[in-house]
Write a protein that holds these residues in place. Structure first.
Motif, short mmCIF file in Angstrom:
data_model
loop_
_atom_site.label_atom_id
_atom_site.label_comp_id
_atom_site.label_asym_id
_atom_site.label_seq_id
_atom_site.Cartn_x
_atom_site.Cartn_y
_atom_site.Cartn_z
N LEU A 121 2.24 2.99 8.49
CA LEU A 121 3.16 3.41 7.45
C LEU A 121 2.61 4.62 6.71
O LEU A 121 3.36 5.55 6.38
N ALA A 122 1.31 4.63 6.44
CA ALA A 122 0.70 5.77 5.77
C ALA A 122 0.85 7.04 6.60
O ALA A 122 1.12 8.13 6.06
N ARG A 123 0.71 6.92 7.94
CA ARG A 123 0.88 8.08 8.82
C ARG A 123 2.33 8.56 8.80
O ARG A 123 2.60 9.76 8.81
N LEU A 124 3.26 7.61 8.77
CA LEU A 124 4.68 7.98 8.68
C LEU A 124 4.97 8.71 7.38
O LEU A 124 5.69 9.73 7.36
N ARG A 125 4.44 8.19 6.29
CA ARG A 125 4.66 8.83 4.99
C ARG A 125 4.14 10.25 4.99
O ARG A 125 4.77 11.17 4.45
N SER A 126 2.97 10.44 5.58
CA SER A 126 2.37 11.77 5.64
C SER A 126 3.20 12.72 6.50
O SER A 126 3.42 13.88 6.13
N ALA A 127 3.69 12.22 7.62
CA ALA A 127 4.47 13.06 8.53
C ALA A 127 5.83 13.42 7.97
O ALA A 127 6.32 14.54 8.15
N LEU A 128 6.45 12.47 7.29
CA LEU A 128 7.82 12.66 6.81
C LEU A 128 7.89 13.08 5.34
O LEU A 128 8.99 13.28 4.81
N LEU A 129 6.73 13.19 4.70
CA LEU A 129 6.66 13.67 3.31
C LEU A 129 7.53 12.83 2.38
O LEU A 129 8.27 13.37 1.54
N ASP A 130 7.46 11.52 2.54
CA ASP A 130 8.26 10.62 1.70
C ASP A 130 7.59 9.25 1.70
O ASP A 130 6.93 8.87 2.69
N GLU A 131 7.76 8.50 0.63
CA GLU A 131 7.19 7.15 0.57
C GLU A 131 7.83 6.21 1.58
O GLU A 131 7.21 5.25 2.02
N LEU A 132 9.09 6.45 1.91
CA LEU A 132 9.84 5.68 2.91
C LEU A 132 10.13 4.25 2.50
O LEU A 132 11.27 3.80 2.54
N PHE A 133 9.10 3.49 2.10
CA PHE A 133 9.29 2.11 1.66
C PHE A 133 8.47 1.89 0.39
O PHE A 133 7.29 2.23 0.36
N VAL A 134 9.11 1.35 -0.64
CA VAL A 134 8.43 1.09 -1.90
C VAL A 134 8.60 -0.38 -2.25
O VAL A 134 9.63 -0.99 -1.95
N ARG A 135 7.59 -0.94 -2.87
CA ARG A 135 7.63 -2.37 -3.19
C ARG A 135 8.52 -2.64 -4.39
O ARG A 135 8.38 -2.01 -5.44
#
Length: 324
Positions: free
Chosen positions: A56-70
């Motif tokens: 998920l951290a790699r996805l966030r870095s690649a897509l420049l967005d938190e994507l999922f927040v608690r």
């Protein structure tokens, strides 16, 4: 070609970093979308929760967005994740179908997703026995229903969003070239009334039917009711007290009021099994209905889809609703 175009759109439409994106990260994205939980997503993907968090951290870095927040106990998708959701899931589904051709299919271990396009009419009448049968032999398979506002739901097949379309067909149904179909059941329309209705005892006559007020269920866009069309040919009309797009609400309302509801026999049997409702033969002639599943021949070539077609034929083809 659909898969290639989809992947090209992702690569060229986003940041250059996505050119090197590990496609396995899209599986993590999809699992998080469905489960809203890192632990549950990790369990589905057979990886550790820490590995899932790292992905998920790699996805966030690649897509420049938190994507999922608690939010509380759940991981909720951000606005950007929601915008990406359909495209990613459609792409993964196309990849799974294409790469799975020629491979064996093991229902006991498969995690494949099958998408059905349907109105709530056909979902209500067909899916309960199918889901029960599939769950007994394929406990990890996922069935997703895409709501349709068209009678036969086939528009979702044309654009690749669905594997099967559940729908009604009658004498006025459109013939869809290039699609195959299987028929599950045929029958007539009946009338539902609450058990103990004060004015309906024994056989329902046309005169009684026209004196009562009715619930009309119109789930399909720009299409008149079959019942109203049949009455119009008789130069008659029913008194509609309530018009709804949903079958599920209609049956509950009829069970609590003196309103009548005219619907396919198969759906009436399901409703009467759980609500205090009585089924009466319709006192007017209507075109018989046929419940069908449409599918594209390109899907039927894969082992998983052949297996699902066999389940549908066995479970739904043998379904013979009986009047209570």
């Amino acid at each position: 070609m659909h898969v290639l175009h989809f992947l090209q759109a992702i690569v060229h439409g986003m940041h250059d970093a996505l050119r090197q994106l590990d496609l396995n990260l899209l599986l993590v994205f999809d699992a998080l979308l469905r489960h809203r939980s890192v632990a549950m997503a990790a369990d589905e993907l057979a990886i550790s929760p820490s590995a899932c968090s790292h992905a998920l951290a790699r996805l966030r870095s690649a897509l420049l967005d938190e994507l999922f927040v608690r939010e509380g106990a759940a991981m909720e998708p951000t606005a950007k994740a929601r915008r990406l959701a359909d495209g990613v899931q459609d792409g993964l589904r196309l990849l799974s179908t294409s790469l799975g051709e020629g491979r064996s299919f093991n229902p006991a271990s498969s995690r494949q997703t099958f998408v059905f396009a349907a109105t709530d009419f056909t979902t209500f009448a067909l899916l309960p026995p199918l889901v029960a049968a599939v769950a007994a032999v394929a406990p990890r398979i996922r069935i997703k229903v895409e709501h349709s506002r068209r009678r036969d739901s086939v528009e979702a097949l044309a654009c690749g969003r669905a594997h099967f379309a559940l729908g009604f067909a009658d004498e006025s149904a459109t013939i869809h070239k290039g699609l195959d179909s299987i028929t599950f059941m045929e029958g007539d329309y009946v009338v539902l009334a609450r058990a103990g209705h004060p004015r309906i005892q024994g056989q329902l006559t046309l005169a009684q039917y026209l004196k009562e007020r009715h619930v009309a269920v119109l789930p399909w866009e720009d299409e008149a009711s079959v019942i109203d069309g049949a009455l119009l040919q008789m130069k008659q009309a029913r008194d509609v007290a309530l018009e709804l797009p949903s079958m599920l609400a209609a049956t509950c309302i009829v069970a609590a009021t003196d309103l009548l509801l005219t619907l396919p026999h198969s759906a009436a049997v399901h409703a009467a099994a759980s609500l205090p409702l009585a089924i009466h033969p319709a006192p007017l002639r209507t075109p018989p209905y046929t419940l069908k599943a449409f599918f594209h021949p390109r899907h039927a070539s894969t082992p998983g889809h052949r297996w699902m077609l066999a389940q549908m034929s066995q479970v739904l083809g043998s379904a013979t609703p009986t009047q209570r």
